[in-house]
Design an enzyme around this catalytic site. Structure first.
Site, mmCIF file in Angstrom:
data_model
loop_
_atom_site.group_PDB
_atom_site.id
_atom_site.type_symbol
_atom_site.label_atom_id
_atom_site.label_comp_id
_atom_site.label_asym_id
_atom_site.label_seq_id
_atom_site.Cartn_x
_atom_site.Cartn_y
_atom_site.Cartn_z
ATOM 1 C CG HIS A 312 -2.001 -0.975 1.218
ATOM 2 N ND1 HIS A 312 -3.258 -0.746 0.702
ATOM 3 C CD2 HIS A 312 -2.017 -2.245 1.651
ATOM 4 C CE1 HIS A 312 -4.000 -1.821 0.844
ATOM 5 N NE2 HIS A 312 -3.266 -2.757 1.422
ATOM 6 C CE LYS A 493 -6.026 13.876 0.352
ATOM 7 N NZ LYS A 493 -6.322 12.655 -0.352
ATOM 8 N NE ARG A 494 -3.016 10.108 10.044
ATOM 9 C CZ ARG A 494 -2.521 9.256 10.924
ATOM 10 N NH1 ARG A 494 -3.221 8.212 11.280
ATOM 11 N NH2 ARG A 494 -1.361 9.459 11.479
ATOM 12 C CE LYS A 499 -2.067 10.701 3.152
ATOM 13 N NZ LYS A 499 -2.840 9.915 2.168
ATOM 14 C CB THR A 600 -9.981 5.165 -1.070
ATOM 15 O OG1 THR A 600 -9.465 5.466 0.224
ATOM 16 C CG2 THR A 600 -9.337 3.898 -1.600
ATOM 17 C CE LYS A 604 -13.765 6.419 0.934
ATOM 18 N NZ LYS A 604 -12.790 6.415 2.049
HETATM 19 C C1 26V Z 1 2.788 4.518 6.808
HETATM 20 C C2 26V Z 1 3.759 5.172 7.492
HETATM 21 C C3 26V Z 1 4.259 4.621 8.738
HETATM 22 C C4 26V Z 1 5.457 5.241 9.308
HETATM 23 C C5 26V Z 1 5.982 6.495 8.727
HETATM 24 C C6 26V Z 1 5.288 7.130 7.638
HETATM 25 C C7 26V Z 1 4.255 6.362 6.971
HETATM 26 C C8 26V Z 1 3.716 6.835 5.812
HETATM 27 C C9 26V Z 1 2.734 6.175 5.142
HETATM 28 C C10 26V Z 1 2.259 5.000 5.643
HETATM 29 C C11 26V Z 1 1.208 4.364 4.849
HETATM 30 C C12 26V Z 1 0.913 2.968 5.200
HETATM 31 C C13 26V Z 1 0.084 2.293 4.222
HETATM 32 C C14 26V Z 1 -1.165 3.030 3.825
HETATM 33 O O1 26V Z 1 -1.964 3.402 4.635
HETATM 34 N N1 26V Z 1 -1.341 3.206 2.535
HETATM 35 C C15 26V Z 1 -2.525 3.795 1.945
HETATM 36 O O2 26V Z 1 -3.323 2.724 1.484
HETATM 37 C C16 26V Z 1 -4.509 3.164 0.837
HETATM 38 C C17 26V Z 1 -5.310 1.936 0.494
HETATM 39 O O3 26V Z 1 -4.640 1.158 -0.437
HETATM 40 C C18 26V Z 1 -4.155 3.990 -0.383
HETATM 41 O O4 26V Z 1 -5.350 4.446 -0.981
HETATM 42 C C19 26V Z 1 -3.287 5.175 0.004
HETATM 43 O O5 26V Z 1 -2.876 5.865 -1.140
HETATM 44 C C20 26V Z 1 -2.072 4.674 0.787
HETATM 45 O O6 26V Z 1 -1.323 5.765 1.290
#
Ligand code: 26V
Length: 754
Positions: A312, A493-494, A499, A600, A604
């Site tokens: 992801h 969003k987060r 972003k 996503t 929406k």
């Molecule tokens: C995790 C972390 C953890 C530690 C430090 C920074 C960091 C940055 C990003 C993440 C993302 C983890 C995975 C995630 O949530 N991905 C999201 O998954 C969605 C569903 O597939 C997708 O629509 C998003 O674009 C993607 O960011």
């Protein structure tokens, strides 16, 4: 009116509906829903999916369940006849915050689609007592407090299913809690959330702080507790192993009960590993199969046949790797297996160090283990999968080309249209019938009306109504007044630098300065943000601070506030998303190209008739291809350019700052007397320094093209005929993004459930 239903509800209530409060009504309808679910058999088949995920951002359940059971409007009518409002009753349900954002919400949409498609498939995760955290704003800053969502009776059912979970220094006894997942009109599956009875909520002190070493008391308190130190990382490994050992034991138990030969597990079981958090399921399942008398080699083959892995993110810092010494402490019994897997995969088949599961520093790369020992590796949007294959995971693609496939994300239209926008949903049904509810591709038939003035006017009226509702909600909940006739640009969003909420904040400064200089926008603009920052992510918190300071400055300026308003919604969650998204005119999807795996939220918004203002990133690319370039506003550098800039160290923010006066004015304003009089000097200065001297996600690179695209969009908004046609095209072409389509593809290519 359905009198049988009314009578049953009155019985469950133990009194008259007229006299009941919303809380009592909530409990009574919750019981009613449980009864109705009980009448619907669970979906069974010859092969079953276990979707293992550390996050399931399921949102409130009551309204969705009523809708999927087909009794939403009946219950709503009954309440109305007694002077009650179902929406107010739904509002009594605490929202579980069992996820960060897209990844967790995707898992929830997938469960809805799996059930609706009547596929045998359960979710497996953890029952976090406080979820992520609740976000509060004080002094223009984010604070985190525990989010207490568990209540009795609630949406979960406590079961007698328990498993012993063995850690290096102790064994704990788990307990399974079940959430019923009913599909739309048909289908019924489960989400199994595991916990231990000994968790002690009183451990939490001072915000979300707690003793990270007391595993038996803290194991499931929070989702991903702060892992900036060793104890935090160990706790995460404890959580991950706890989750997957439960999943693996559950799978083996169910297979045995069905009398299936464990050697033929791949014929009866599919496991989807949702990002790397559940990766330890691979060695754990192998360990359990060995205990059943199967050889290591055969067990590894069986597990590979069962598992699929979804990636992801391409952000390197988000790809988990654990020091061997940590794994040795928490799961020593898995180490010989992980070592064996590393040896078998790398030494026997490949002569490339980049393929090692255990690297030279003694770190275990979870994604690499997944790719060696899964039969499928997928990305979540076309561009993302392409980047994985040719850049980020290239050595693995070269070794295992046949495993790689794309599954573009999707969303459930039941929640993200039928529940949150009954008006638009109703209008669509009036125009094309209701087949779209189960076959979203049918929405394409709306294209027939793309020149129908009456239809376009109706879409516009509905949008206006949703904007008025959102404005009322924002006034009530956030205390901020906005003008429903202004253009709503929504960026929820987060919080993350990639972003680029900071780019939107710079746009606000740009407009503010313009207005101050007497150059007014052609139409008043309202910029709405929402999102949580990770507690240890300083820069993301600085961006929140800047936005809140701007909210203060802009909204209180008597002249500027006539043309511009800023809102940052507190504790953005699913319920708030359902209120805000239908009100959007412009959907802000402005990540640095190549960084947003899919997104996503973008889907929406599209479904609810917003027009995307976005970079060519993630699923935005597919949105653009579906609606055509004339129905979307794209800007900014391409992912190829960006990747090239990274590879050549070719981006220097300070050059952009020096070269453009307009960029310089915006960046300088972050530490202007106006903002310093509101905000914290250190935070604003750090943010400004970062933008000038680091800017890892290239905000200044795209700022000017962003501002100009946004101004064009706001200009076009005045042309109602043009704009409403764009809205209609966006809605009509959104069918591809139904998670039903995504799940059918997973099943066709990966799971083969029967
Ligand atoms: C995790 C972390 C953890 C530690 C430090 C920074 C960091 C940055 C990003 C993440 C993302 C983890 C995975 C995630 O949530 N991905 C999201 O998954 C969605 C569903 O597939 C997708 O629509 C998003 O674009 C993607 O960011």
């Amino acid at each position: 009116m359905d009198t049988a239903l009314e009578n049953r509800l009155t019985e469950l209530l133990g009194g008259k509906i007229d006299d009941a409060g919303d809380q009592d009504l909530y409990k009574a309808i919750l019981s009613l829903v449980k009864e109705k679910i009980g009448d619907r058999p669970e979906t069974v088949g010859n092969k079953k999916l276990y979707y293992i995920s550390a996050e399931f951002l399921i949102g409130r359940q009551l309204g969705k369940n009523l809708l999927n059971l087909g009794i939403y409007s009946q219950v709503s009518e009954i309440l109305k006849a007694h002077g009650k409002d179902l929406a107010a009753v739904e509002d009594r349900e605490p929202e579980p915050s069992l996820g960060n954002g897209g990844l967790g919400r995707l898992a929830a949409c997938f469960l809805d689609s799996i059930a609706t498609l009547d596929l045998p498939g359960d979710g497996v995760g953890l029952r976090y007592h406080f979820g992520l955290f609740k976000q509060e704003f004080r002094d223009n800053c984010q604070y985190e407090i525990p989010d207490h969502w568990l209540e009795e009776p609630g949406i979960l059912t406590k079961t007698n299913v328990t498993f012993p979970i063995i850690f290096g220094n102790m064994t704990v006894q788990s307990r399974m809690y079940d959430l019923d997942v009913v599909g739309f009109r048909k289908g019924h599956t489960k989400l199994h959330l595991f916990d231990i009875d000994s968790v002690d909520e009183s451990l939490v002190k001072d915000g979300i702080q707690f003793d990270k070493t007391l595993i038996e008391k803290n194991l499931t308190l929070f989702l991903y507790p702060d892992d900036s130190d060793k104890d935090g990382q160990l706790l995460r490994i404890y959580q991950q192993y706890f989750m997957v050992s439960n999943a693996a034991q559950l799978i083996i138990q169910e297979q045995k009960e069905l009398g299936h030969d464990l050697r033929k597990m791949a014929e009866h079981v599919a496991i989807q590993i949702n990002d790397t958090h559940p990766s330890l399921v691979i060695p754990e399942l192998i360990r359990l199969l060995i205990l059943e008398g199967i050889s290591f080699k055969e067990a590894a083959g069986i597990v590979t046949g069962v598992c699929g892995y979804t990636n992801h993110t391409i952000l390197a810092e988000a790809l988990e790797k654990w020091p061997m010494s940590y794994l040795n402490e928490v799961v020593p019994h898995l180490m010989p297996i992980i070592g064996g897997l590393d040896y078998a995969a790398v030494c026997a088949y490949h002569d490339n160090r980049n393929l090692n599961i255990i690297d030279d520093d003694g770190k275990v790369h979870m994604a690499r283990m997944d790719m060696h020992y899964s039969h499928s590796v997928n990305g979540v949007a076309a561009l993302h999968t392409k980047i994985l294959k040719h850049q980020e995971l290239r050595p693995f693609f070269e070794a295992y080309a046949e495993k790689f496939n794309n599954k573009t994300n999707g969303i459930t239209f039941r929640r993200w249209l039928m529940h949150c926008n009954t008006e638009l949903s109703g209008m669509i049904t009036d125009l094309i019938g209701e087949d779209w509810m189960e076959n979203a591709a049918e929405l394409e038939r709306l294209m027939y009306f793309h020149n129908d003035e009456g239809v376009l006017r109706h879409i516009d009226e509905i949008k206006q109504k949703k904007k008025e509702e959102a404005a009322k909600y924002i006034l009530e909940k956030e205390g901020i007044e906005i003008d429903p006739s202004s253009v709503f640009c929504i960026h929820v969003k987060r919080m993350h630098e990639y972003k680029r909420q900071q780019m939107n904040a710079l746009f606000i400064i740009y407009e503010y300065l313009n207005i101050k200089a007497g150059n007014y926008p052609v139409k008043p603009i309202t910029v709405i943000f929402g999102g949580k920052a990770a507690p240890a992510y300083i820069m993301a918190k600085n961006v929140i601070h800047l936005i809140l300071c701007l909210q203060n400055l802009v909204n209180s300026d008597p002249v500027v506030s006539k043309y511009l308003r800023v809102v940052m919604i507190q504790n953005y969650n699913i319920a708030k998303a359902e209120m805000i998204i239908p009100a959007a005119d412009i959907s802000e999807q402005i990540s640095l190209a190549s960084k947003e795996a899919s997104g996503t939220g973008n889907m929406k918004f599209m479904l609810n008739g917003a027009v995307t203002l976005g970079t060519n990133d993630g699923a935005n690319v597919e949105i653009r291809d579906l609606v055509g370039i004339e129905n979307i506003y794209t800007f900014g550098r391409s992912s190829d350019d960006v990747i090239n800039l990274y590879n050549t160290n070719g981006y220097h923010a300070i050059d952009f700052y020096n070269r453009s006066e307009s960029i310089r004015r915006c960046v300088d304003f972050i530490t202007s007397p106006e903002l310093l009089s509101i905000g914290n000097e250190q935070m604003l200065r750090d943010l400004q320094d970062n933008l000038k001297n680091k800017d890892w996600f290239m905000t200044l690179l795209d700022l000017e093209s962003y501002a100009s695209a946004k101004e064009t969009a706001v200009f076009d908004y005045q042309n109602r005929a043009k704009w409403t046609r764009m809205m209609l095209v966006n809605i009509a072409r959104s069918g591809f993004f139904s998670s039903d389509r995504t799940i059918l593809e997973y099943n066709r290519d990966i799971w083969h459930l029967r």
